[in-house]
Design a protein around this motif. Sequence first.
Motif, PDB file in Angstrom:
ATOM      1  N   GLU A 122     -30.372 -21.159  53.680  1.00 37.73           N
ATOM      2  CA  GLU A 122     -30.814 -21.866  52.468  1.00 37.73           C
ATOM      3  C   GLU A 122     -30.810 -23.381  52.661  1.00 37.73           C
ATOM      4  OE1 GLU A 122     -30.938 -24.159  49.051  1.00 37.73           O
ATOM      5  OE2 GLU A 122     -29.035 -23.902  50.137  1.00 37.73           O
ATOM      6  N   LYS A 125     -33.841 -24.187  54.903  1.00 33.87           N
ATOM      7  CA  LYS A 125     -35.110 -24.058  54.186  1.00 33.87           C
ATOM      8  C   LYS A 125     -35.315 -25.246  53.251  1.00 33.87           C
ATOM      9  CE  LYS A 125     -34.952 -18.989  54.212  1.00 33.87           C
ATOM     10  NZ  LYS A 125     -34.629 -17.794  53.398  1.00 33.87           N
ATOM     11  N   ARG A 126     -34.258 -25.658  52.586  1.00 30.85           N
ATOM     12  CA  ARG A 126     -34.335 -26.809  51.674  1.00 30.85           C
ATOM     13  C   ARG A 126     -34.722 -28.067  52.444  1.00 30.85           C
ATOM     14  NH1 ARG A 126     -29.186 -28.746  49.822  1.00 30.85           N
ATOM     15  NH2 ARG A 126     -28.528 -26.571  50.087  1.00 30.85           N
ATOM     16  N   MET A 128     -36.382 -28.262  55.330  1.00 31.61           N
ATOM     17  CA  MET A 128     -37.761 -28.193  55.808  1.00 31.61           C
ATOM     18  C   MET A 128     -38.761 -28.354  54.665  1.00 31.61           C
ATOM     19  SD  MET A 128     -37.386 -27.963  59.070  1.00 31.61           S
ATOM     20  CE  MET A 128     -38.645 -27.160  60.060  1.00 31.61           C
ATOM     21  N   GLU A 129     -38.421 -27.865  53.500  1.00 31.49           N
ATOM     22  CA  GLU A 129     -39.307 -28.037  52.339  1.00 31.49           C
ATOM     23  C   GLU A 129     -39.394 -29.498  51.925  1.00 31.49           C
ATOM     24  OE1 GLU A 129     -37.714 -25.434  49.406  1.00 31.49           O
ATOM     25  OE2 GLU A 129     -38.438 -23.608  50.392  1.00 31.49           O
ATOM     26  N   GLU A 130     -38.298 -30.219  52.041  1.00 28.30           N
ATOM     27  CA  GLU A 130     -38.301 -31.630  51.656  1.00 28.30           C
ATOM     28  C   GLU A 130     -39.029 -32.503  52.673  1.00 28.30           C
ATOM     29  OE1 GLU A 130     -34.437 -33.112  50.671  1.00 28.30           O
ATOM     30  OE2 GLU A 130     -34.072 -31.583  49.149  1.00 28.30           O
ATOM     31  N   HIS A 131     -38.845 -32.222  53.958  1.00 24.64           N
ATOM     32  CA  HIS A 131     -39.439 -33.076  54.999  1.00 24.64           C
ATOM     33  C   HIS A 131     -40.835 -32.620  55.405  1.00 24.64           C
ATOM     34  CE1 HIS A 131     -35.926 -35.647  55.779  1.00 24.64           C
ATOM     35  NE2 HIS A 131     -35.223 -34.574  55.486  1.00 24.64           N
ATOM     36  N   LYS A 132     -41.100 -31.318  55.273  1.00 28.19           N
ATOM     37  CA  LYS A 132     -42.404 -30.750  55.626  1.00 28.19           C
ATOM     38  C   LYS A 132     -42.900 -31.212  57.006  1.00 28.19           C
ATOM     39  CE  LYS A 132     -44.091 -29.958  50.910  1.00 28.19           C
ATOM     40  NZ  LYS A 132     -42.764 -30.056  50.282  1.00 28.19           N
ATOM     41  N   ASP A 159     -42.752 -20.323  60.176  1.00 23.66           N
ATOM     42  CA  ASP A 159     -43.568 -21.011  59.168  1.00 23.66           C
ATOM     43  C   ASP A 159     -44.711 -21.813  59.782  1.00 23.66           C
ATOM     44  OD1 ASP A 159     -41.970 -20.040  57.062  1.00 23.66           O
ATOM     45  OD2 ASP A 159     -40.507 -21.630  57.408  1.00 23.66           O
TER      46      ASP A 159
END
Length: 206
Positions: A122, A125-126, A128-132, A159
């Motif tokens: 978790e 994932k958080r 990677m979602e923030e930095h993309k 991903d």
Amino acid sequence: MITQDQINELNTLLKEAKPVEIIQKAFELNNKAVVTTNFRPYEATILHAVNSVESNIPVVWCDTGYNTPQTYKHAEQVIKDLDLNVFLYVPKQTSSHRDVVMGIPSVDAPEHALFTEQVKLEPFKRAMEEHKPKVWFTNLRQGQTAFRDSIGIFSLSKDGVLKVSPFYYWSDEDLDAYLEENNLPNEFKYFDPTKALENRECGLHA
């Protein structure tokens, strides 16, 4: 998005390349990148190598909350010495709270999947979602696990992020020499609560 054929070509062309050349090539492909670390043994090598090419790259540290005092001291030293641009991600529940509710379950226990999700997956994932990121630098090496033996220097994450392992073919002895040459510290008193065995995959990569 980069294709598997292109990745295969890169792995062939850069098999004998130096880590810095691999890192430079990755940045040519896409400069929206992160490097991840848990400050386990030999992590200073990847952090130094990537930082020498791009000093402001986001360094994603997903701290499970179960690191040893030695690892935390080591992390502080490396962060300071290399002036790293660290982004810290931690589980939403403290380790003390989780110890009361769940403890650290064995790998065979039904709770182990939930434990791994909470302390490692978790937060990752958080991050990677923030930095993309389009490029993800990591210190995976051949010989660590059966899965890692199959991926090469360049691979695609689940991903679709281009995963780059500049030290993929390096041995511990090679890394020891790199650390000495660049006056970098190392620390072996490291604990991963999600892995009972060193050759067990952690969940982020497979």
